[in-house]
Design a protein around this motif. Structure first.
Motif, mmCIF file in Angstrom:
data_model
loop_
_atom_site.group_PDB
_atom_site.id
_atom_site.type_symbol
_atom_site.label_atom_id
_atom_site.label_comp_id
_atom_site.label_asym_id
_atom_site.label_seq_id
_atom_site.Cartn_x
_atom_site.Cartn_y
_atom_site.Cartn_z
ATOM 1 N N ALA A 1 10.535 19.475 10.309
ATOM 2 C CA ALA A 1 11.673 19.583 9.389
ATOM 3 C C ALA A 1 11.691 18.464 8.356
ATOM 4 N N MET A 2 10.962 17.375 8.632
ATOM 5 C CA MET A 2 10.948 16.228 7.729
ATOM 6 C C MET A 2 9.694 16.182 6.857
ATOM 7 N N LYS A 3 8.814 17.123 7.042
ATOM 8 C CA LYS A 3 7.578 17.161 6.269
ATOM 9 C C LYS A 3 7.838 17.743 4.885
ATOM 10 N N TRP A 4 7.324 17.086 3.865
ATOM 11 C CA TRP A 4 7.432 17.627 2.508
ATOM 12 C C TRP A 4 6.408 18.741 2.343
ATOM 13 N N SER A 5 6.887 19.904 1.938
ATOM 14 C CA SER A 5 5.994 21.048 1.772
ATOM 15 C C SER A 5 6.656 22.083 0.877
ATOM 16 N N GLY A 6 5.885 22.639 -0.040
ATOM 17 C CA GLY A 6 6.366 23.731 -0.866
ATOM 18 C C GLY A 6 7.334 23.343 -1.962
ATOM 19 N N LEU A 7 7.379 22.066 -2.326
ATOM 20 C CA LEU A 7 8.288 21.640 -3.387
ATOM 21 C C LEU A 7 7.758 22.053 -4.752
ATOM 22 N N SER A 8 8.666 22.307 -5.666
ATOM 23 C CA SER A 8 8.268 22.493 -7.056
ATOM 24 C C SER A 8 8.040 21.118 -7.678
ATOM 25 N N GLN A 9 7.442 21.093 -8.846
ATOM 26 C CA GLN A 9 7.216 19.819 -9.526
ATOM 27 C C GLN A 9 8.537 19.104 -9.797
ATOM 28 N N THR A 10 9.553 19.856 -10.201
ATOM 29 C CA THR A 10 10.860 19.263 -10.492
ATOM 30 C C THR A 10 11.530 18.748 -9.227
ATOM 31 N N GLN A 11 11.456 19.514 -8.147
ATOM 32 C CA GLN A 11 12.032 19.063 -6.878
ATOM 33 C C GLN A 11 11.362 17.775 -6.404
ATOM 34 N N PHE A 12 10.057 17.712 -6.562
ATOM 35 C CA PHE A 12 9.327 16.508 -6.169
ATOM 36 C C PHE A 12 9.825 15.308 -6.972
ATOM 37 N N ARG A 13 9.984 15.482 -8.281
ATOM 38 C CA ARG A 13 10.464 14.382 -9.131
ATOM 39 C C ARG A 13 11.811 13.862 -8.642
ATOM 40 N N ASP A 14 12.693 14.764 -8.285
ATOM 41 C CA ASP A 14 14.023 14.350 -7.839
ATOM 42 C C ASP A 14 13.959 13.640 -6.490
ATOM 43 N N GLN A 15 13.159 14.169 -5.584
ATOM 44 C CA GLN A 15 13.149 13.632 -4.223
ATOM 45 C C GLN A 15 12.353 12.337 -4.095
ATOM 46 N N TYR B 1 0.824 -1.207 0.000
ATOM 47 C CA TYR B 1 0.000 0.000 0.000
ATOM 48 C C TYR B 1 0.861 1.261 0.000
ATOM 49 N N SER B 2 2.000 1.225 0.675
ATOM 50 C CA SER B 2 2.879 2.398 0.662
ATOM 51 C C SER B 2 3.373 2.688 -0.749
ATOM 52 N N ASP B 3 3.608 1.649 -1.529
ATOM 53 C CA ASP B 3 4.012 1.803 -2.929
ATOM 54 C C ASP B 3 2.895 2.488 -3.717
ATOM 55 N N VAL B 4 1.659 2.074 -3.468
ATOM 56 C CA VAL B 4 0.508 2.694 -4.131
ATOM 57 C C VAL B 4 0.439 4.185 -3.795
ATOM 58 N N LEU B 5 0.613 4.524 -2.519
ATOM 59 C CA LEU B 5 0.552 5.932 -2.112
ATOM 60 C C LEU B 5 1.638 6.758 -2.797
ATOM 61 N N LEU B 6 2.844 6.205 -2.887
ATOM 62 C CA LEU B 6 3.939 6.944 -3.519
ATOM 63 C C LEU B 6 3.728 7.071 -5.025
ATOM 64 N N ASN B 7 3.257 6.012 -5.674
ATOM 65 C CA ASN B 7 2.959 6.098 -7.106
ATOM 66 C C ASN B 7 1.810 7.067 -7.372
ATOM 67 N N TYR B 8 0.809 7.041 -6.510
ATOM 68 C CA TYR B 8 -0.316 7.971 -6.644
ATOM 69 C C TYR B 8 0.182 9.415 -6.524
ATOM 70 N N ALA B 9 1.071 9.640 -5.569
ATOM 71 C CA ALA B 9 1.633 10.980 -5.390
ATOM 72 C C ALA B 9 2.392 11.425 -6.637
ATOM 73 N N GLU B 10 3.106 10.512 -7.266
ATOM 74 C CA GLU B 10 3.818 10.862 -8.501
ATOM 75 C C GLU B 10 2.848 11.293 -9.591
ATOM 76 N N CYS B 11 1.760 10.558 -9.729
ATOM 77 C CA CYS B 11 0.765 10.927 -10.741
ATOM 78 C C CYS B 11 0.198 12.315 -10.456
ATOM 79 N N LEU B 12 -0.116 12.576 -9.193
ATOM 80 C CA LEU B 12 -0.630 13.900 -8.825
ATOM 81 C C LEU B 12 0.376 14.990 -9.178
#
Length: 510
Positions: free
Chosen positions: A425-439, A386-397
């Motif tokens: 400090a560990m929460k993902w927030s305010g990333l650009s689309q490109t930053q998200f792709r890299d991270q 299920y964690s894989d599904v959540l991460l793949n879903y996030a990529e699609c978003l």
């Protein structure tokens, strides 16, 4: 000629899976497809045999080959010097060729199971027995099985033959364009979703959720050239899994890999094993440390160093790796301490020098300690979680421009990773689309290390050559990895036996 060999091997699967009463009807050598698939009662054990063979592909050395040659995992030093064919998977040298035996095994193991699935689908199409519910169930299972293996093959080899008994004349045995390959996979998965139940009483058989998740992956992982890369459709199918309410993250990450939590709410599908042959998986034999193996064959974290984490995979961020302070996945995934029965071992002379470097921990099976060899390791192996599904879903978003929403789904996974409370400090927030792709690639490594998705992840993002050359010790040392290595070579045995695949049809570069 190749078709006859595959059919023979498929009948071997059938014969091994059938009851003695059935086999007594005719000698094994005289079984025909019509006899083998002639009724629902005969198809059922055949399909179970095929699913068991699919499981067996994930065992032992061959179940880990595709994780080698990535930025996540590489062979131990002694393994690299001991088997040139296998070493080629990390070195990307001349041994990664059409003669490579490891590559040949990966290819050859899959086609007989696809043949069983294809024969089953054809037979069910003409079956007129009254039990339509059983017929639909078998059709869903066979469709899923063919789809998942075809997806794997096309991800690693690109254009591949399509085994569809309704189109044998049209398709033959030649490699088909990616558009047709992915159309076939999508059609199989759509049928599987329609026919499979929400829950199976036997977890060895797939249920609706894993088919939905795999279809989401197909749309996310399909090459652009196939015409099937579609983030909106990927989002749709991952969303079906999420909204079903059937799946959830276990509170404790380490529990995902505990036999006490097998087939949990986080598991969409996992391959079923135990500690007794032939149902053990021997994964620990390949992932553990040779030093411990020399001390005690009953040490549950002993082994022979086939696959080790790369430095990037086991080091902290401050030291050039991926791990952030407080992430519990680090110690659940990777063994750093080799103390055994109160003694800290030392590295003997004559070894490769990395046998006490960090090792894969996820598949260690404490149940064998002091009772059985680590060869008998038999924890279930995850396919889709299920964690894989959540991460793949996030990529699609993210790809659809909804990065802020995507961050929320990643943070669900990260909250568990930090013990249930995610530090600001560990929460993902305010990333650009490109930053998200890299991270997201690093996040997927942290969450899914050694679960078999890394090579596909690197290929679909176009990062294989860049990141493997920088992070895999052997690929970096050899310096020969190139763009054409994104696909494996068609094995020489296929070229020799298949009249419709010749040297001119080989993947470029080989």
């Amino acid at each position: 000629m190749k078709a006859k060999i595959i059919a023979f091997m498929a009948l071997a699967i059938l014969s091994a899976s059938c009851s003695s009463d059935f086999l007594d009807e005719e000698p094994k050598s005289s079984l025909t497809a019509a006899q083998a698939y002639g009724s629902l009662g005969k198809i059922e054990p055949v399909l179970l045999g095929a699913i068991t063979n699919w499981r067996n592909m994930q065992k032992d050395r061959a179940g880990l080959y595709t994780s080698l040659g990535t930025d996540e995992a590489q062979q131990g030093a002694l393994q690299v010097t001991g088997d040139a064919n296998q070493a080629g998977l990390d070195l990307y040298n001349g041994f990664l060729s059409q003669e490579n035996q490891a590559i040949g095994q990966l290819w050859n193991d899959r086609w007989p199971v696809i043949e069983v699935a294809a024969q089953t689908i054809r037979a069910l199409g003409t079956n007129t027995e009254d039990d339509s519910a059983k017929r639909d169930l078998l059709l869903g299972e066979a469709s899923f099985l063919r789809a998942t293996l075809m997806f794997e093959l096309t991800q690693y080899w690109g254009e591949i033959p399509i085994n569809d008994k309704a189109k044998t004349v049209e398709y033959g045995l030649k490699r088909q364009p990616l558009t047709l390959v992915y159309a076939s996979i999508v059609a199989d998965l759509e049928r599987a979703i329609q026919k499979l139940p929400v829950t199976q009483s036997n977890p060895a058989f797939p249920a609706k959720g894993v088919a939905q998740a795999l279809l989401g992956k197909v749309y996310l992982y399909a090459p652009e050239a196939s015409g099937y890369r579609d983030y909106a459709k990927g989002k749709q199918w991952f969303e079906e899994v999420i909204k079903s309410g059937k799946y959830s993250l276990l509170p404790n990450y380490a529990d995902v890999f505990s036999p006490d939590h097998a087939n949990s709410s986080e598991s969409l599908y996992e391959w079923q094993y135990n500690n007794n042959w032939p149902d053990n998986n021997q994964i620990q034999w390949q992932t553990g440390s040779r030093v411990l193996a020399n001390i005690d064959q009953y040490a549950y974290f002993g082994g022979y160093d086939l696959i080790l984490p790369t430095q990037y995979c086991y080091k902290d961020k401050t030291d050039g790796g991926i791990w952030e302070p407080g992430d519990v996945r680090k110690d659940a995934s990777i063994r750093y301490d080799f103390t055994y029965k109160g003694v800290t071992p030392t590295l003997p002379a004559g070894f490769g020098g990395d046998e006490l470097d960090p090792h894969v921990k996820k598949y260690e099976d404490i149940r064998v300690q002091g009772k059985q060899s680590f060869w008998n390791s038999g924890k279930n192996k995850p396919y889709i979680r299920y964690s894989d599904v959540l991460l793949n879903y996030a990529e699609c978003l993210n790809e659809l421009g909804n990065t802020a929403e995507a961050e929320g789904y990643v943070n669900q996974v990260r909250t568990r990773a930090f013990g249930g409370t995610l530090p600001a400090a560990m929460k993902w927030s305010g990333l650009s689309q490109t930053q998200f792709r890299d991270q997201i690639l690093d996040e997927r490594m942290r969450e899914l290390a050694f679960e078999g998705w890394r090579r596909m992840d690197l290929n679909r993002t176009g990062k294989l050559v860049e990141l493997v050359k920088a992070r895999n010790k052997w690929a970096k040392q050899n310096g020969t990895i190139a763009t054409f290595h994104s696909l494996y070579p068609i094995p020489i045995g296929e070229i020799k036996l298949n009249d419709e695949i010749g040297p001119e049809n080989q993947n470029p570069g080989y």
